[in-house]
Design an enzyme around this catalytic site. Structure first.
Site, PDB file in Angstrom:
ATOM      1  N   ASN A   5      -5.523  12.435   0.422  1.00  0.00           N
ATOM      2  CA  ASN A   5      -4.606  11.650   1.245  1.00  0.00           C
ATOM      3  C   ASN A   5      -5.454  10.915   2.280  1.00  0.00           C
ATOM      4  O   ASN A   5      -6.682  11.067   2.333  1.00  0.00           O
ATOM      5  CB  ASN A   5      -3.555  12.553   1.909  1.00  0.00           C
ATOM      6  N   LYS A   6      -4.805  10.141   3.113  1.00  0.00           N
ATOM      7  CA  LYS A   6      -5.512   9.300   4.086  1.00  0.00           C
ATOM      8  C   LYS A   6      -6.549  10.081   4.878  1.00  0.00           C
ATOM      9  O   LYS A   6      -6.300  11.226   5.274  1.00  0.00           O
ATOM     10  CB  LYS A   6      -4.465   8.669   5.025  1.00  0.00           C
ATOM     11  N   ARG A  15      -7.387  -0.568  -6.851  1.00  0.00           N
ATOM     12  CA  ARG A  15      -7.769   0.505  -5.911  1.00  0.00           C
ATOM     13  C   ARG A  15      -7.976   1.785  -6.738  1.00  0.00           C
ATOM     14  O   ARG A  15      -7.219   2.029  -7.679  1.00  0.00           O
ATOM     15  CB  ARG A  15      -6.685   0.730  -4.831  1.00  0.00           C
ATOM     16  N   ARG A  19       0.867  -1.187   0.000  1.00  0.00           N
ATOM     17  CA  ARG A  19       0.000   0.000   0.000  1.00  0.00           C
ATOM     18  C   ARG A  19       0.897   1.228   0.000  1.00  0.00           C
ATOM     19  O   ARG A  19       2.116   1.121   0.111  1.00  0.00           O
ATOM     20  CB  ARG A  19      -1.019  -0.006   1.157  1.00  0.00           C
ATOM     21  N   GLY A  20       0.237   2.408  -0.078  1.00  0.00           N
ATOM     22  CA  GLY A  20       1.003   3.648  -0.218  1.00  0.00           C
ATOM     23  C   GLY A  20       1.175   3.917  -1.712  1.00  0.00           C
ATOM     24  O   GLY A  20       1.591   3.010  -2.463  1.00  0.00           O
ATOM     25  N   ALA A  21       0.836   5.131  -2.149  1.00  0.00           N
ATOM     26  CA  ALA A  21       0.694   5.390  -3.582  1.00  0.00           C
ATOM     27  C   ALA A  21       1.913   4.958  -4.433  1.00  0.00           C
ATOM     28  O   ALA A  21       1.753   4.166  -5.371  1.00  0.00           O
ATOM     29  CB  ALA A  21       0.355   6.866  -3.786  1.00  0.00           C
ATOM     30  N   ASP A  46      -2.085  10.864  -2.235  1.00  0.00           N
ATOM     31  CA  ASP A  46      -2.440   9.782  -3.161  1.00  0.00           C
ATOM     32  C   ASP A  46      -2.737  10.314  -4.550  1.00  0.00           C
ATOM     33  O   ASP A  46      -2.501   9.636  -5.546  1.00  0.00           O
ATOM     34  CB  ASP A  46      -3.626   8.991  -2.620  1.00  0.00           C
TER      35      ASP A  46
HETATM   36  O1  MRU Z   1      -4.625   3.282   2.176  1.00  0.00           O
HETATM   37  P1  MRU Z   1      -3.136   3.480   2.080  1.00  0.00           P
HETATM   38  O2  MRU Z   1      -2.396   2.958   3.251  1.00  0.00           O
HETATM   39  O3  MRU Z   1      -2.583   3.014   0.753  1.00  0.00           O
HETATM   40  O4  MRU Z   1      -2.993   5.067   2.104  1.00  0.00           O
HETATM   41  C1  MRU Z   1      -1.725   5.638   2.000  1.00  0.00           C
HETATM   42  C2  MRU Z   1      -1.706   7.100   2.179  1.00  0.00           C
HETATM   43  O5  MRU Z   1      -2.719   7.741   2.361  1.00  0.00           O
HETATM   44  C3  MRU Z   1      -0.388   7.759   2.062  1.00  0.00           C
HETATM   45  O6  MRU Z   1      -0.329   8.925   2.844  1.00  0.00           O
HETATM   46  C4  MRU Z   1      -0.167   8.143   0.590  1.00  0.00           C
HETATM   47  O7  MRU Z   1      -0.281   7.028  -0.229  1.00  0.00           O
HETATM   48  C5  MRU Z   1       1.138   8.764   0.361  1.00  0.00           C
HETATM   49  S1  MRU Z   1       2.375   7.533   0.467  1.00  0.00           S
HETATM   50  C6  MRU Z   1       3.814   8.202   0.035  1.00  0.00           C
END
Ligand code: MRU
Length: 337
Positions: free
Chosen positions: A237-238, A89, A55-57, A227
């Site tokens: 973002n989250k 996703r 996970r994480g963009a 994201d």
């Molecule tokens: O749902 P996730 O864990 O994939 O969400 C990730 C985030 O919101 C991060 O802040 C975002 O991807 C930036 S990662 C460099």
């Protein structure tokens, strides 16, 4: 990334290719267990993105690039593979960016594994530059707040929001990090805190609801990842990012977004057009597989929120720290297609 294991310290990436398989750190089970998952088919990469093994963009983007490489090796149709991966996703721009990049590269006859490796290396390089460009924003003795995990786990290596913190720390500055736990999946408490422990960087985990309380007098700067960033600077973002940005404005705390070019979506002109993923109710109502909420309650679980650009002091990118009105400059800095 530096990982402290029972038998010593080792270097890992969040995702890599080895022996015709994509390997990734299983981010669902950290920090209790450190395990590597291996997948050998494009569909399994899509599932690993969907179930958040990875996970994480930017890490999702790199995994998808490797998924496209696996598809080519197994003679799967590239467009079919692209469709499957893109459906994993909806919010992170990097997923679409990486798949489109691989489609073009495969069509032009590039070796798909080399190209996916090049994509992952390029992300790491860009994150390193984000760290270097952002480190000067962090003064000696600074307290930084971050949300979710925008560290090495989320970006193949180094991180986006964590990159300037790492670089400031490596340069000998004293830093302290407020890590908001990030309900419901706890990426802050489980993953960001784990990365900071591995680096020895001082930090404290706080509940999401305590952010405003600490921002009032203890936080000097906020840095988060993204994201997807629209061309007007609104960004997803989250979930929980938006309210931090609003409170930061109220209190005069500088609020920065760290992201590479792959997270910018210049095809949309505002954050209203960013698709927001809704995840299962069970992530909210249950803990460790056990229902906590009353039977009969329903739950809403958007995984991301959108913060308007007016709350952003600057975007920390590989080309420098850009104001929201300047992000259009990123358009000219796309990795070689
Ligand atoms: O749902 P996730 O864990 O994939 O969400 C990730 C985030 O919101 C991060 O802040 C975002 O991807 C930036 S990662 C460099």
């Amino acid at each position: 990334m530096r990982v402290v294991l029972k038998d010593g310290v080792a270097e890992f990436r969040a995702v890599w290719f080895e022996g015709e398989k994509v390997r990734m750190i299983d981010q669902r089970i950290l920090p209790q267990r450190f395990e590597i998952v291996e997948v050998g088919h494009c569909k399994d990469v899509a599932n690993a993105i969907k179930d958040m093994t990875i996970r994480g963009a930017p890490s999702i983007g790199a995994a998808a690039a490797y998924g496209m490489a696996l598809a080519t090796l197994s003679k799967m149709d590239a467009n079919e593979a692209a469709t499957i991966l893109k459906a994993a996703r909806p919010t992170a721009n990097d997923l679409f960016y990486a798949v489109d990049h691989m489609l073009k590269s495969i069509a032009s006859g590039c070796d798909p594994v080399n190209e996916a490796n090049r994509y992952a290396d390029d992300i790491v390089q860009r994150c390193t530059m984000i760290g270097e460009n952002g480190a000067s924003l962090i003064d000696d003795g600074c307290s930084v707040m971050t949300h979710c995990n925008a560290g090495a786990l989320a970006t193949v290596d180094v991180g986006t929001a964590l990159a300037p913190i790492r670089m400031a720390w490596y340069a000998g500055k004293k830093v302290f990090v407020f890590v908001s736990e990030t309900r419901p999946r706890l990426q802050g408490m489980r993953l960001t805190a784990w990365e900071l422990v591995n680096e020895g960087i001082p930090h404290a985990i706080i509940t999401d609801g305590a952010s405003g309380h600490f921002m009032k007098k203890d936080v000097d700067i906020i840095i988060v990842g993204a994201d997807r960033i629209a061309s007007n600077g609104d960004f997803a973002n989250k979930i929980g990012t938006y309210e931090k940005a609003v409170v930061a404005r109220e209190l005069g705390i500088p609020f920065y977004v760290a992201a590479p070019v792959s997270s910018f979506d210049f095809s949309i002109d505002s954050g209203d057009k960013i698709p927001i993923e809704n995840r299962s109710e069970g992530e909210v109502t249950d803990m460790e597989g056990r229902r906590i909420a009353p039977m009969g309650s329903s739950a809403l679980n958007p995984a991301f929120d959108v913060t308007p650009s007016k709350y952003v002091r600057g975007f920390i990118t590989e080309t420098g720290v850009l104001s929201p009105s300047n992000i259009i400059k990123m358009r000219g800095d796309r990795p070689a297609d």
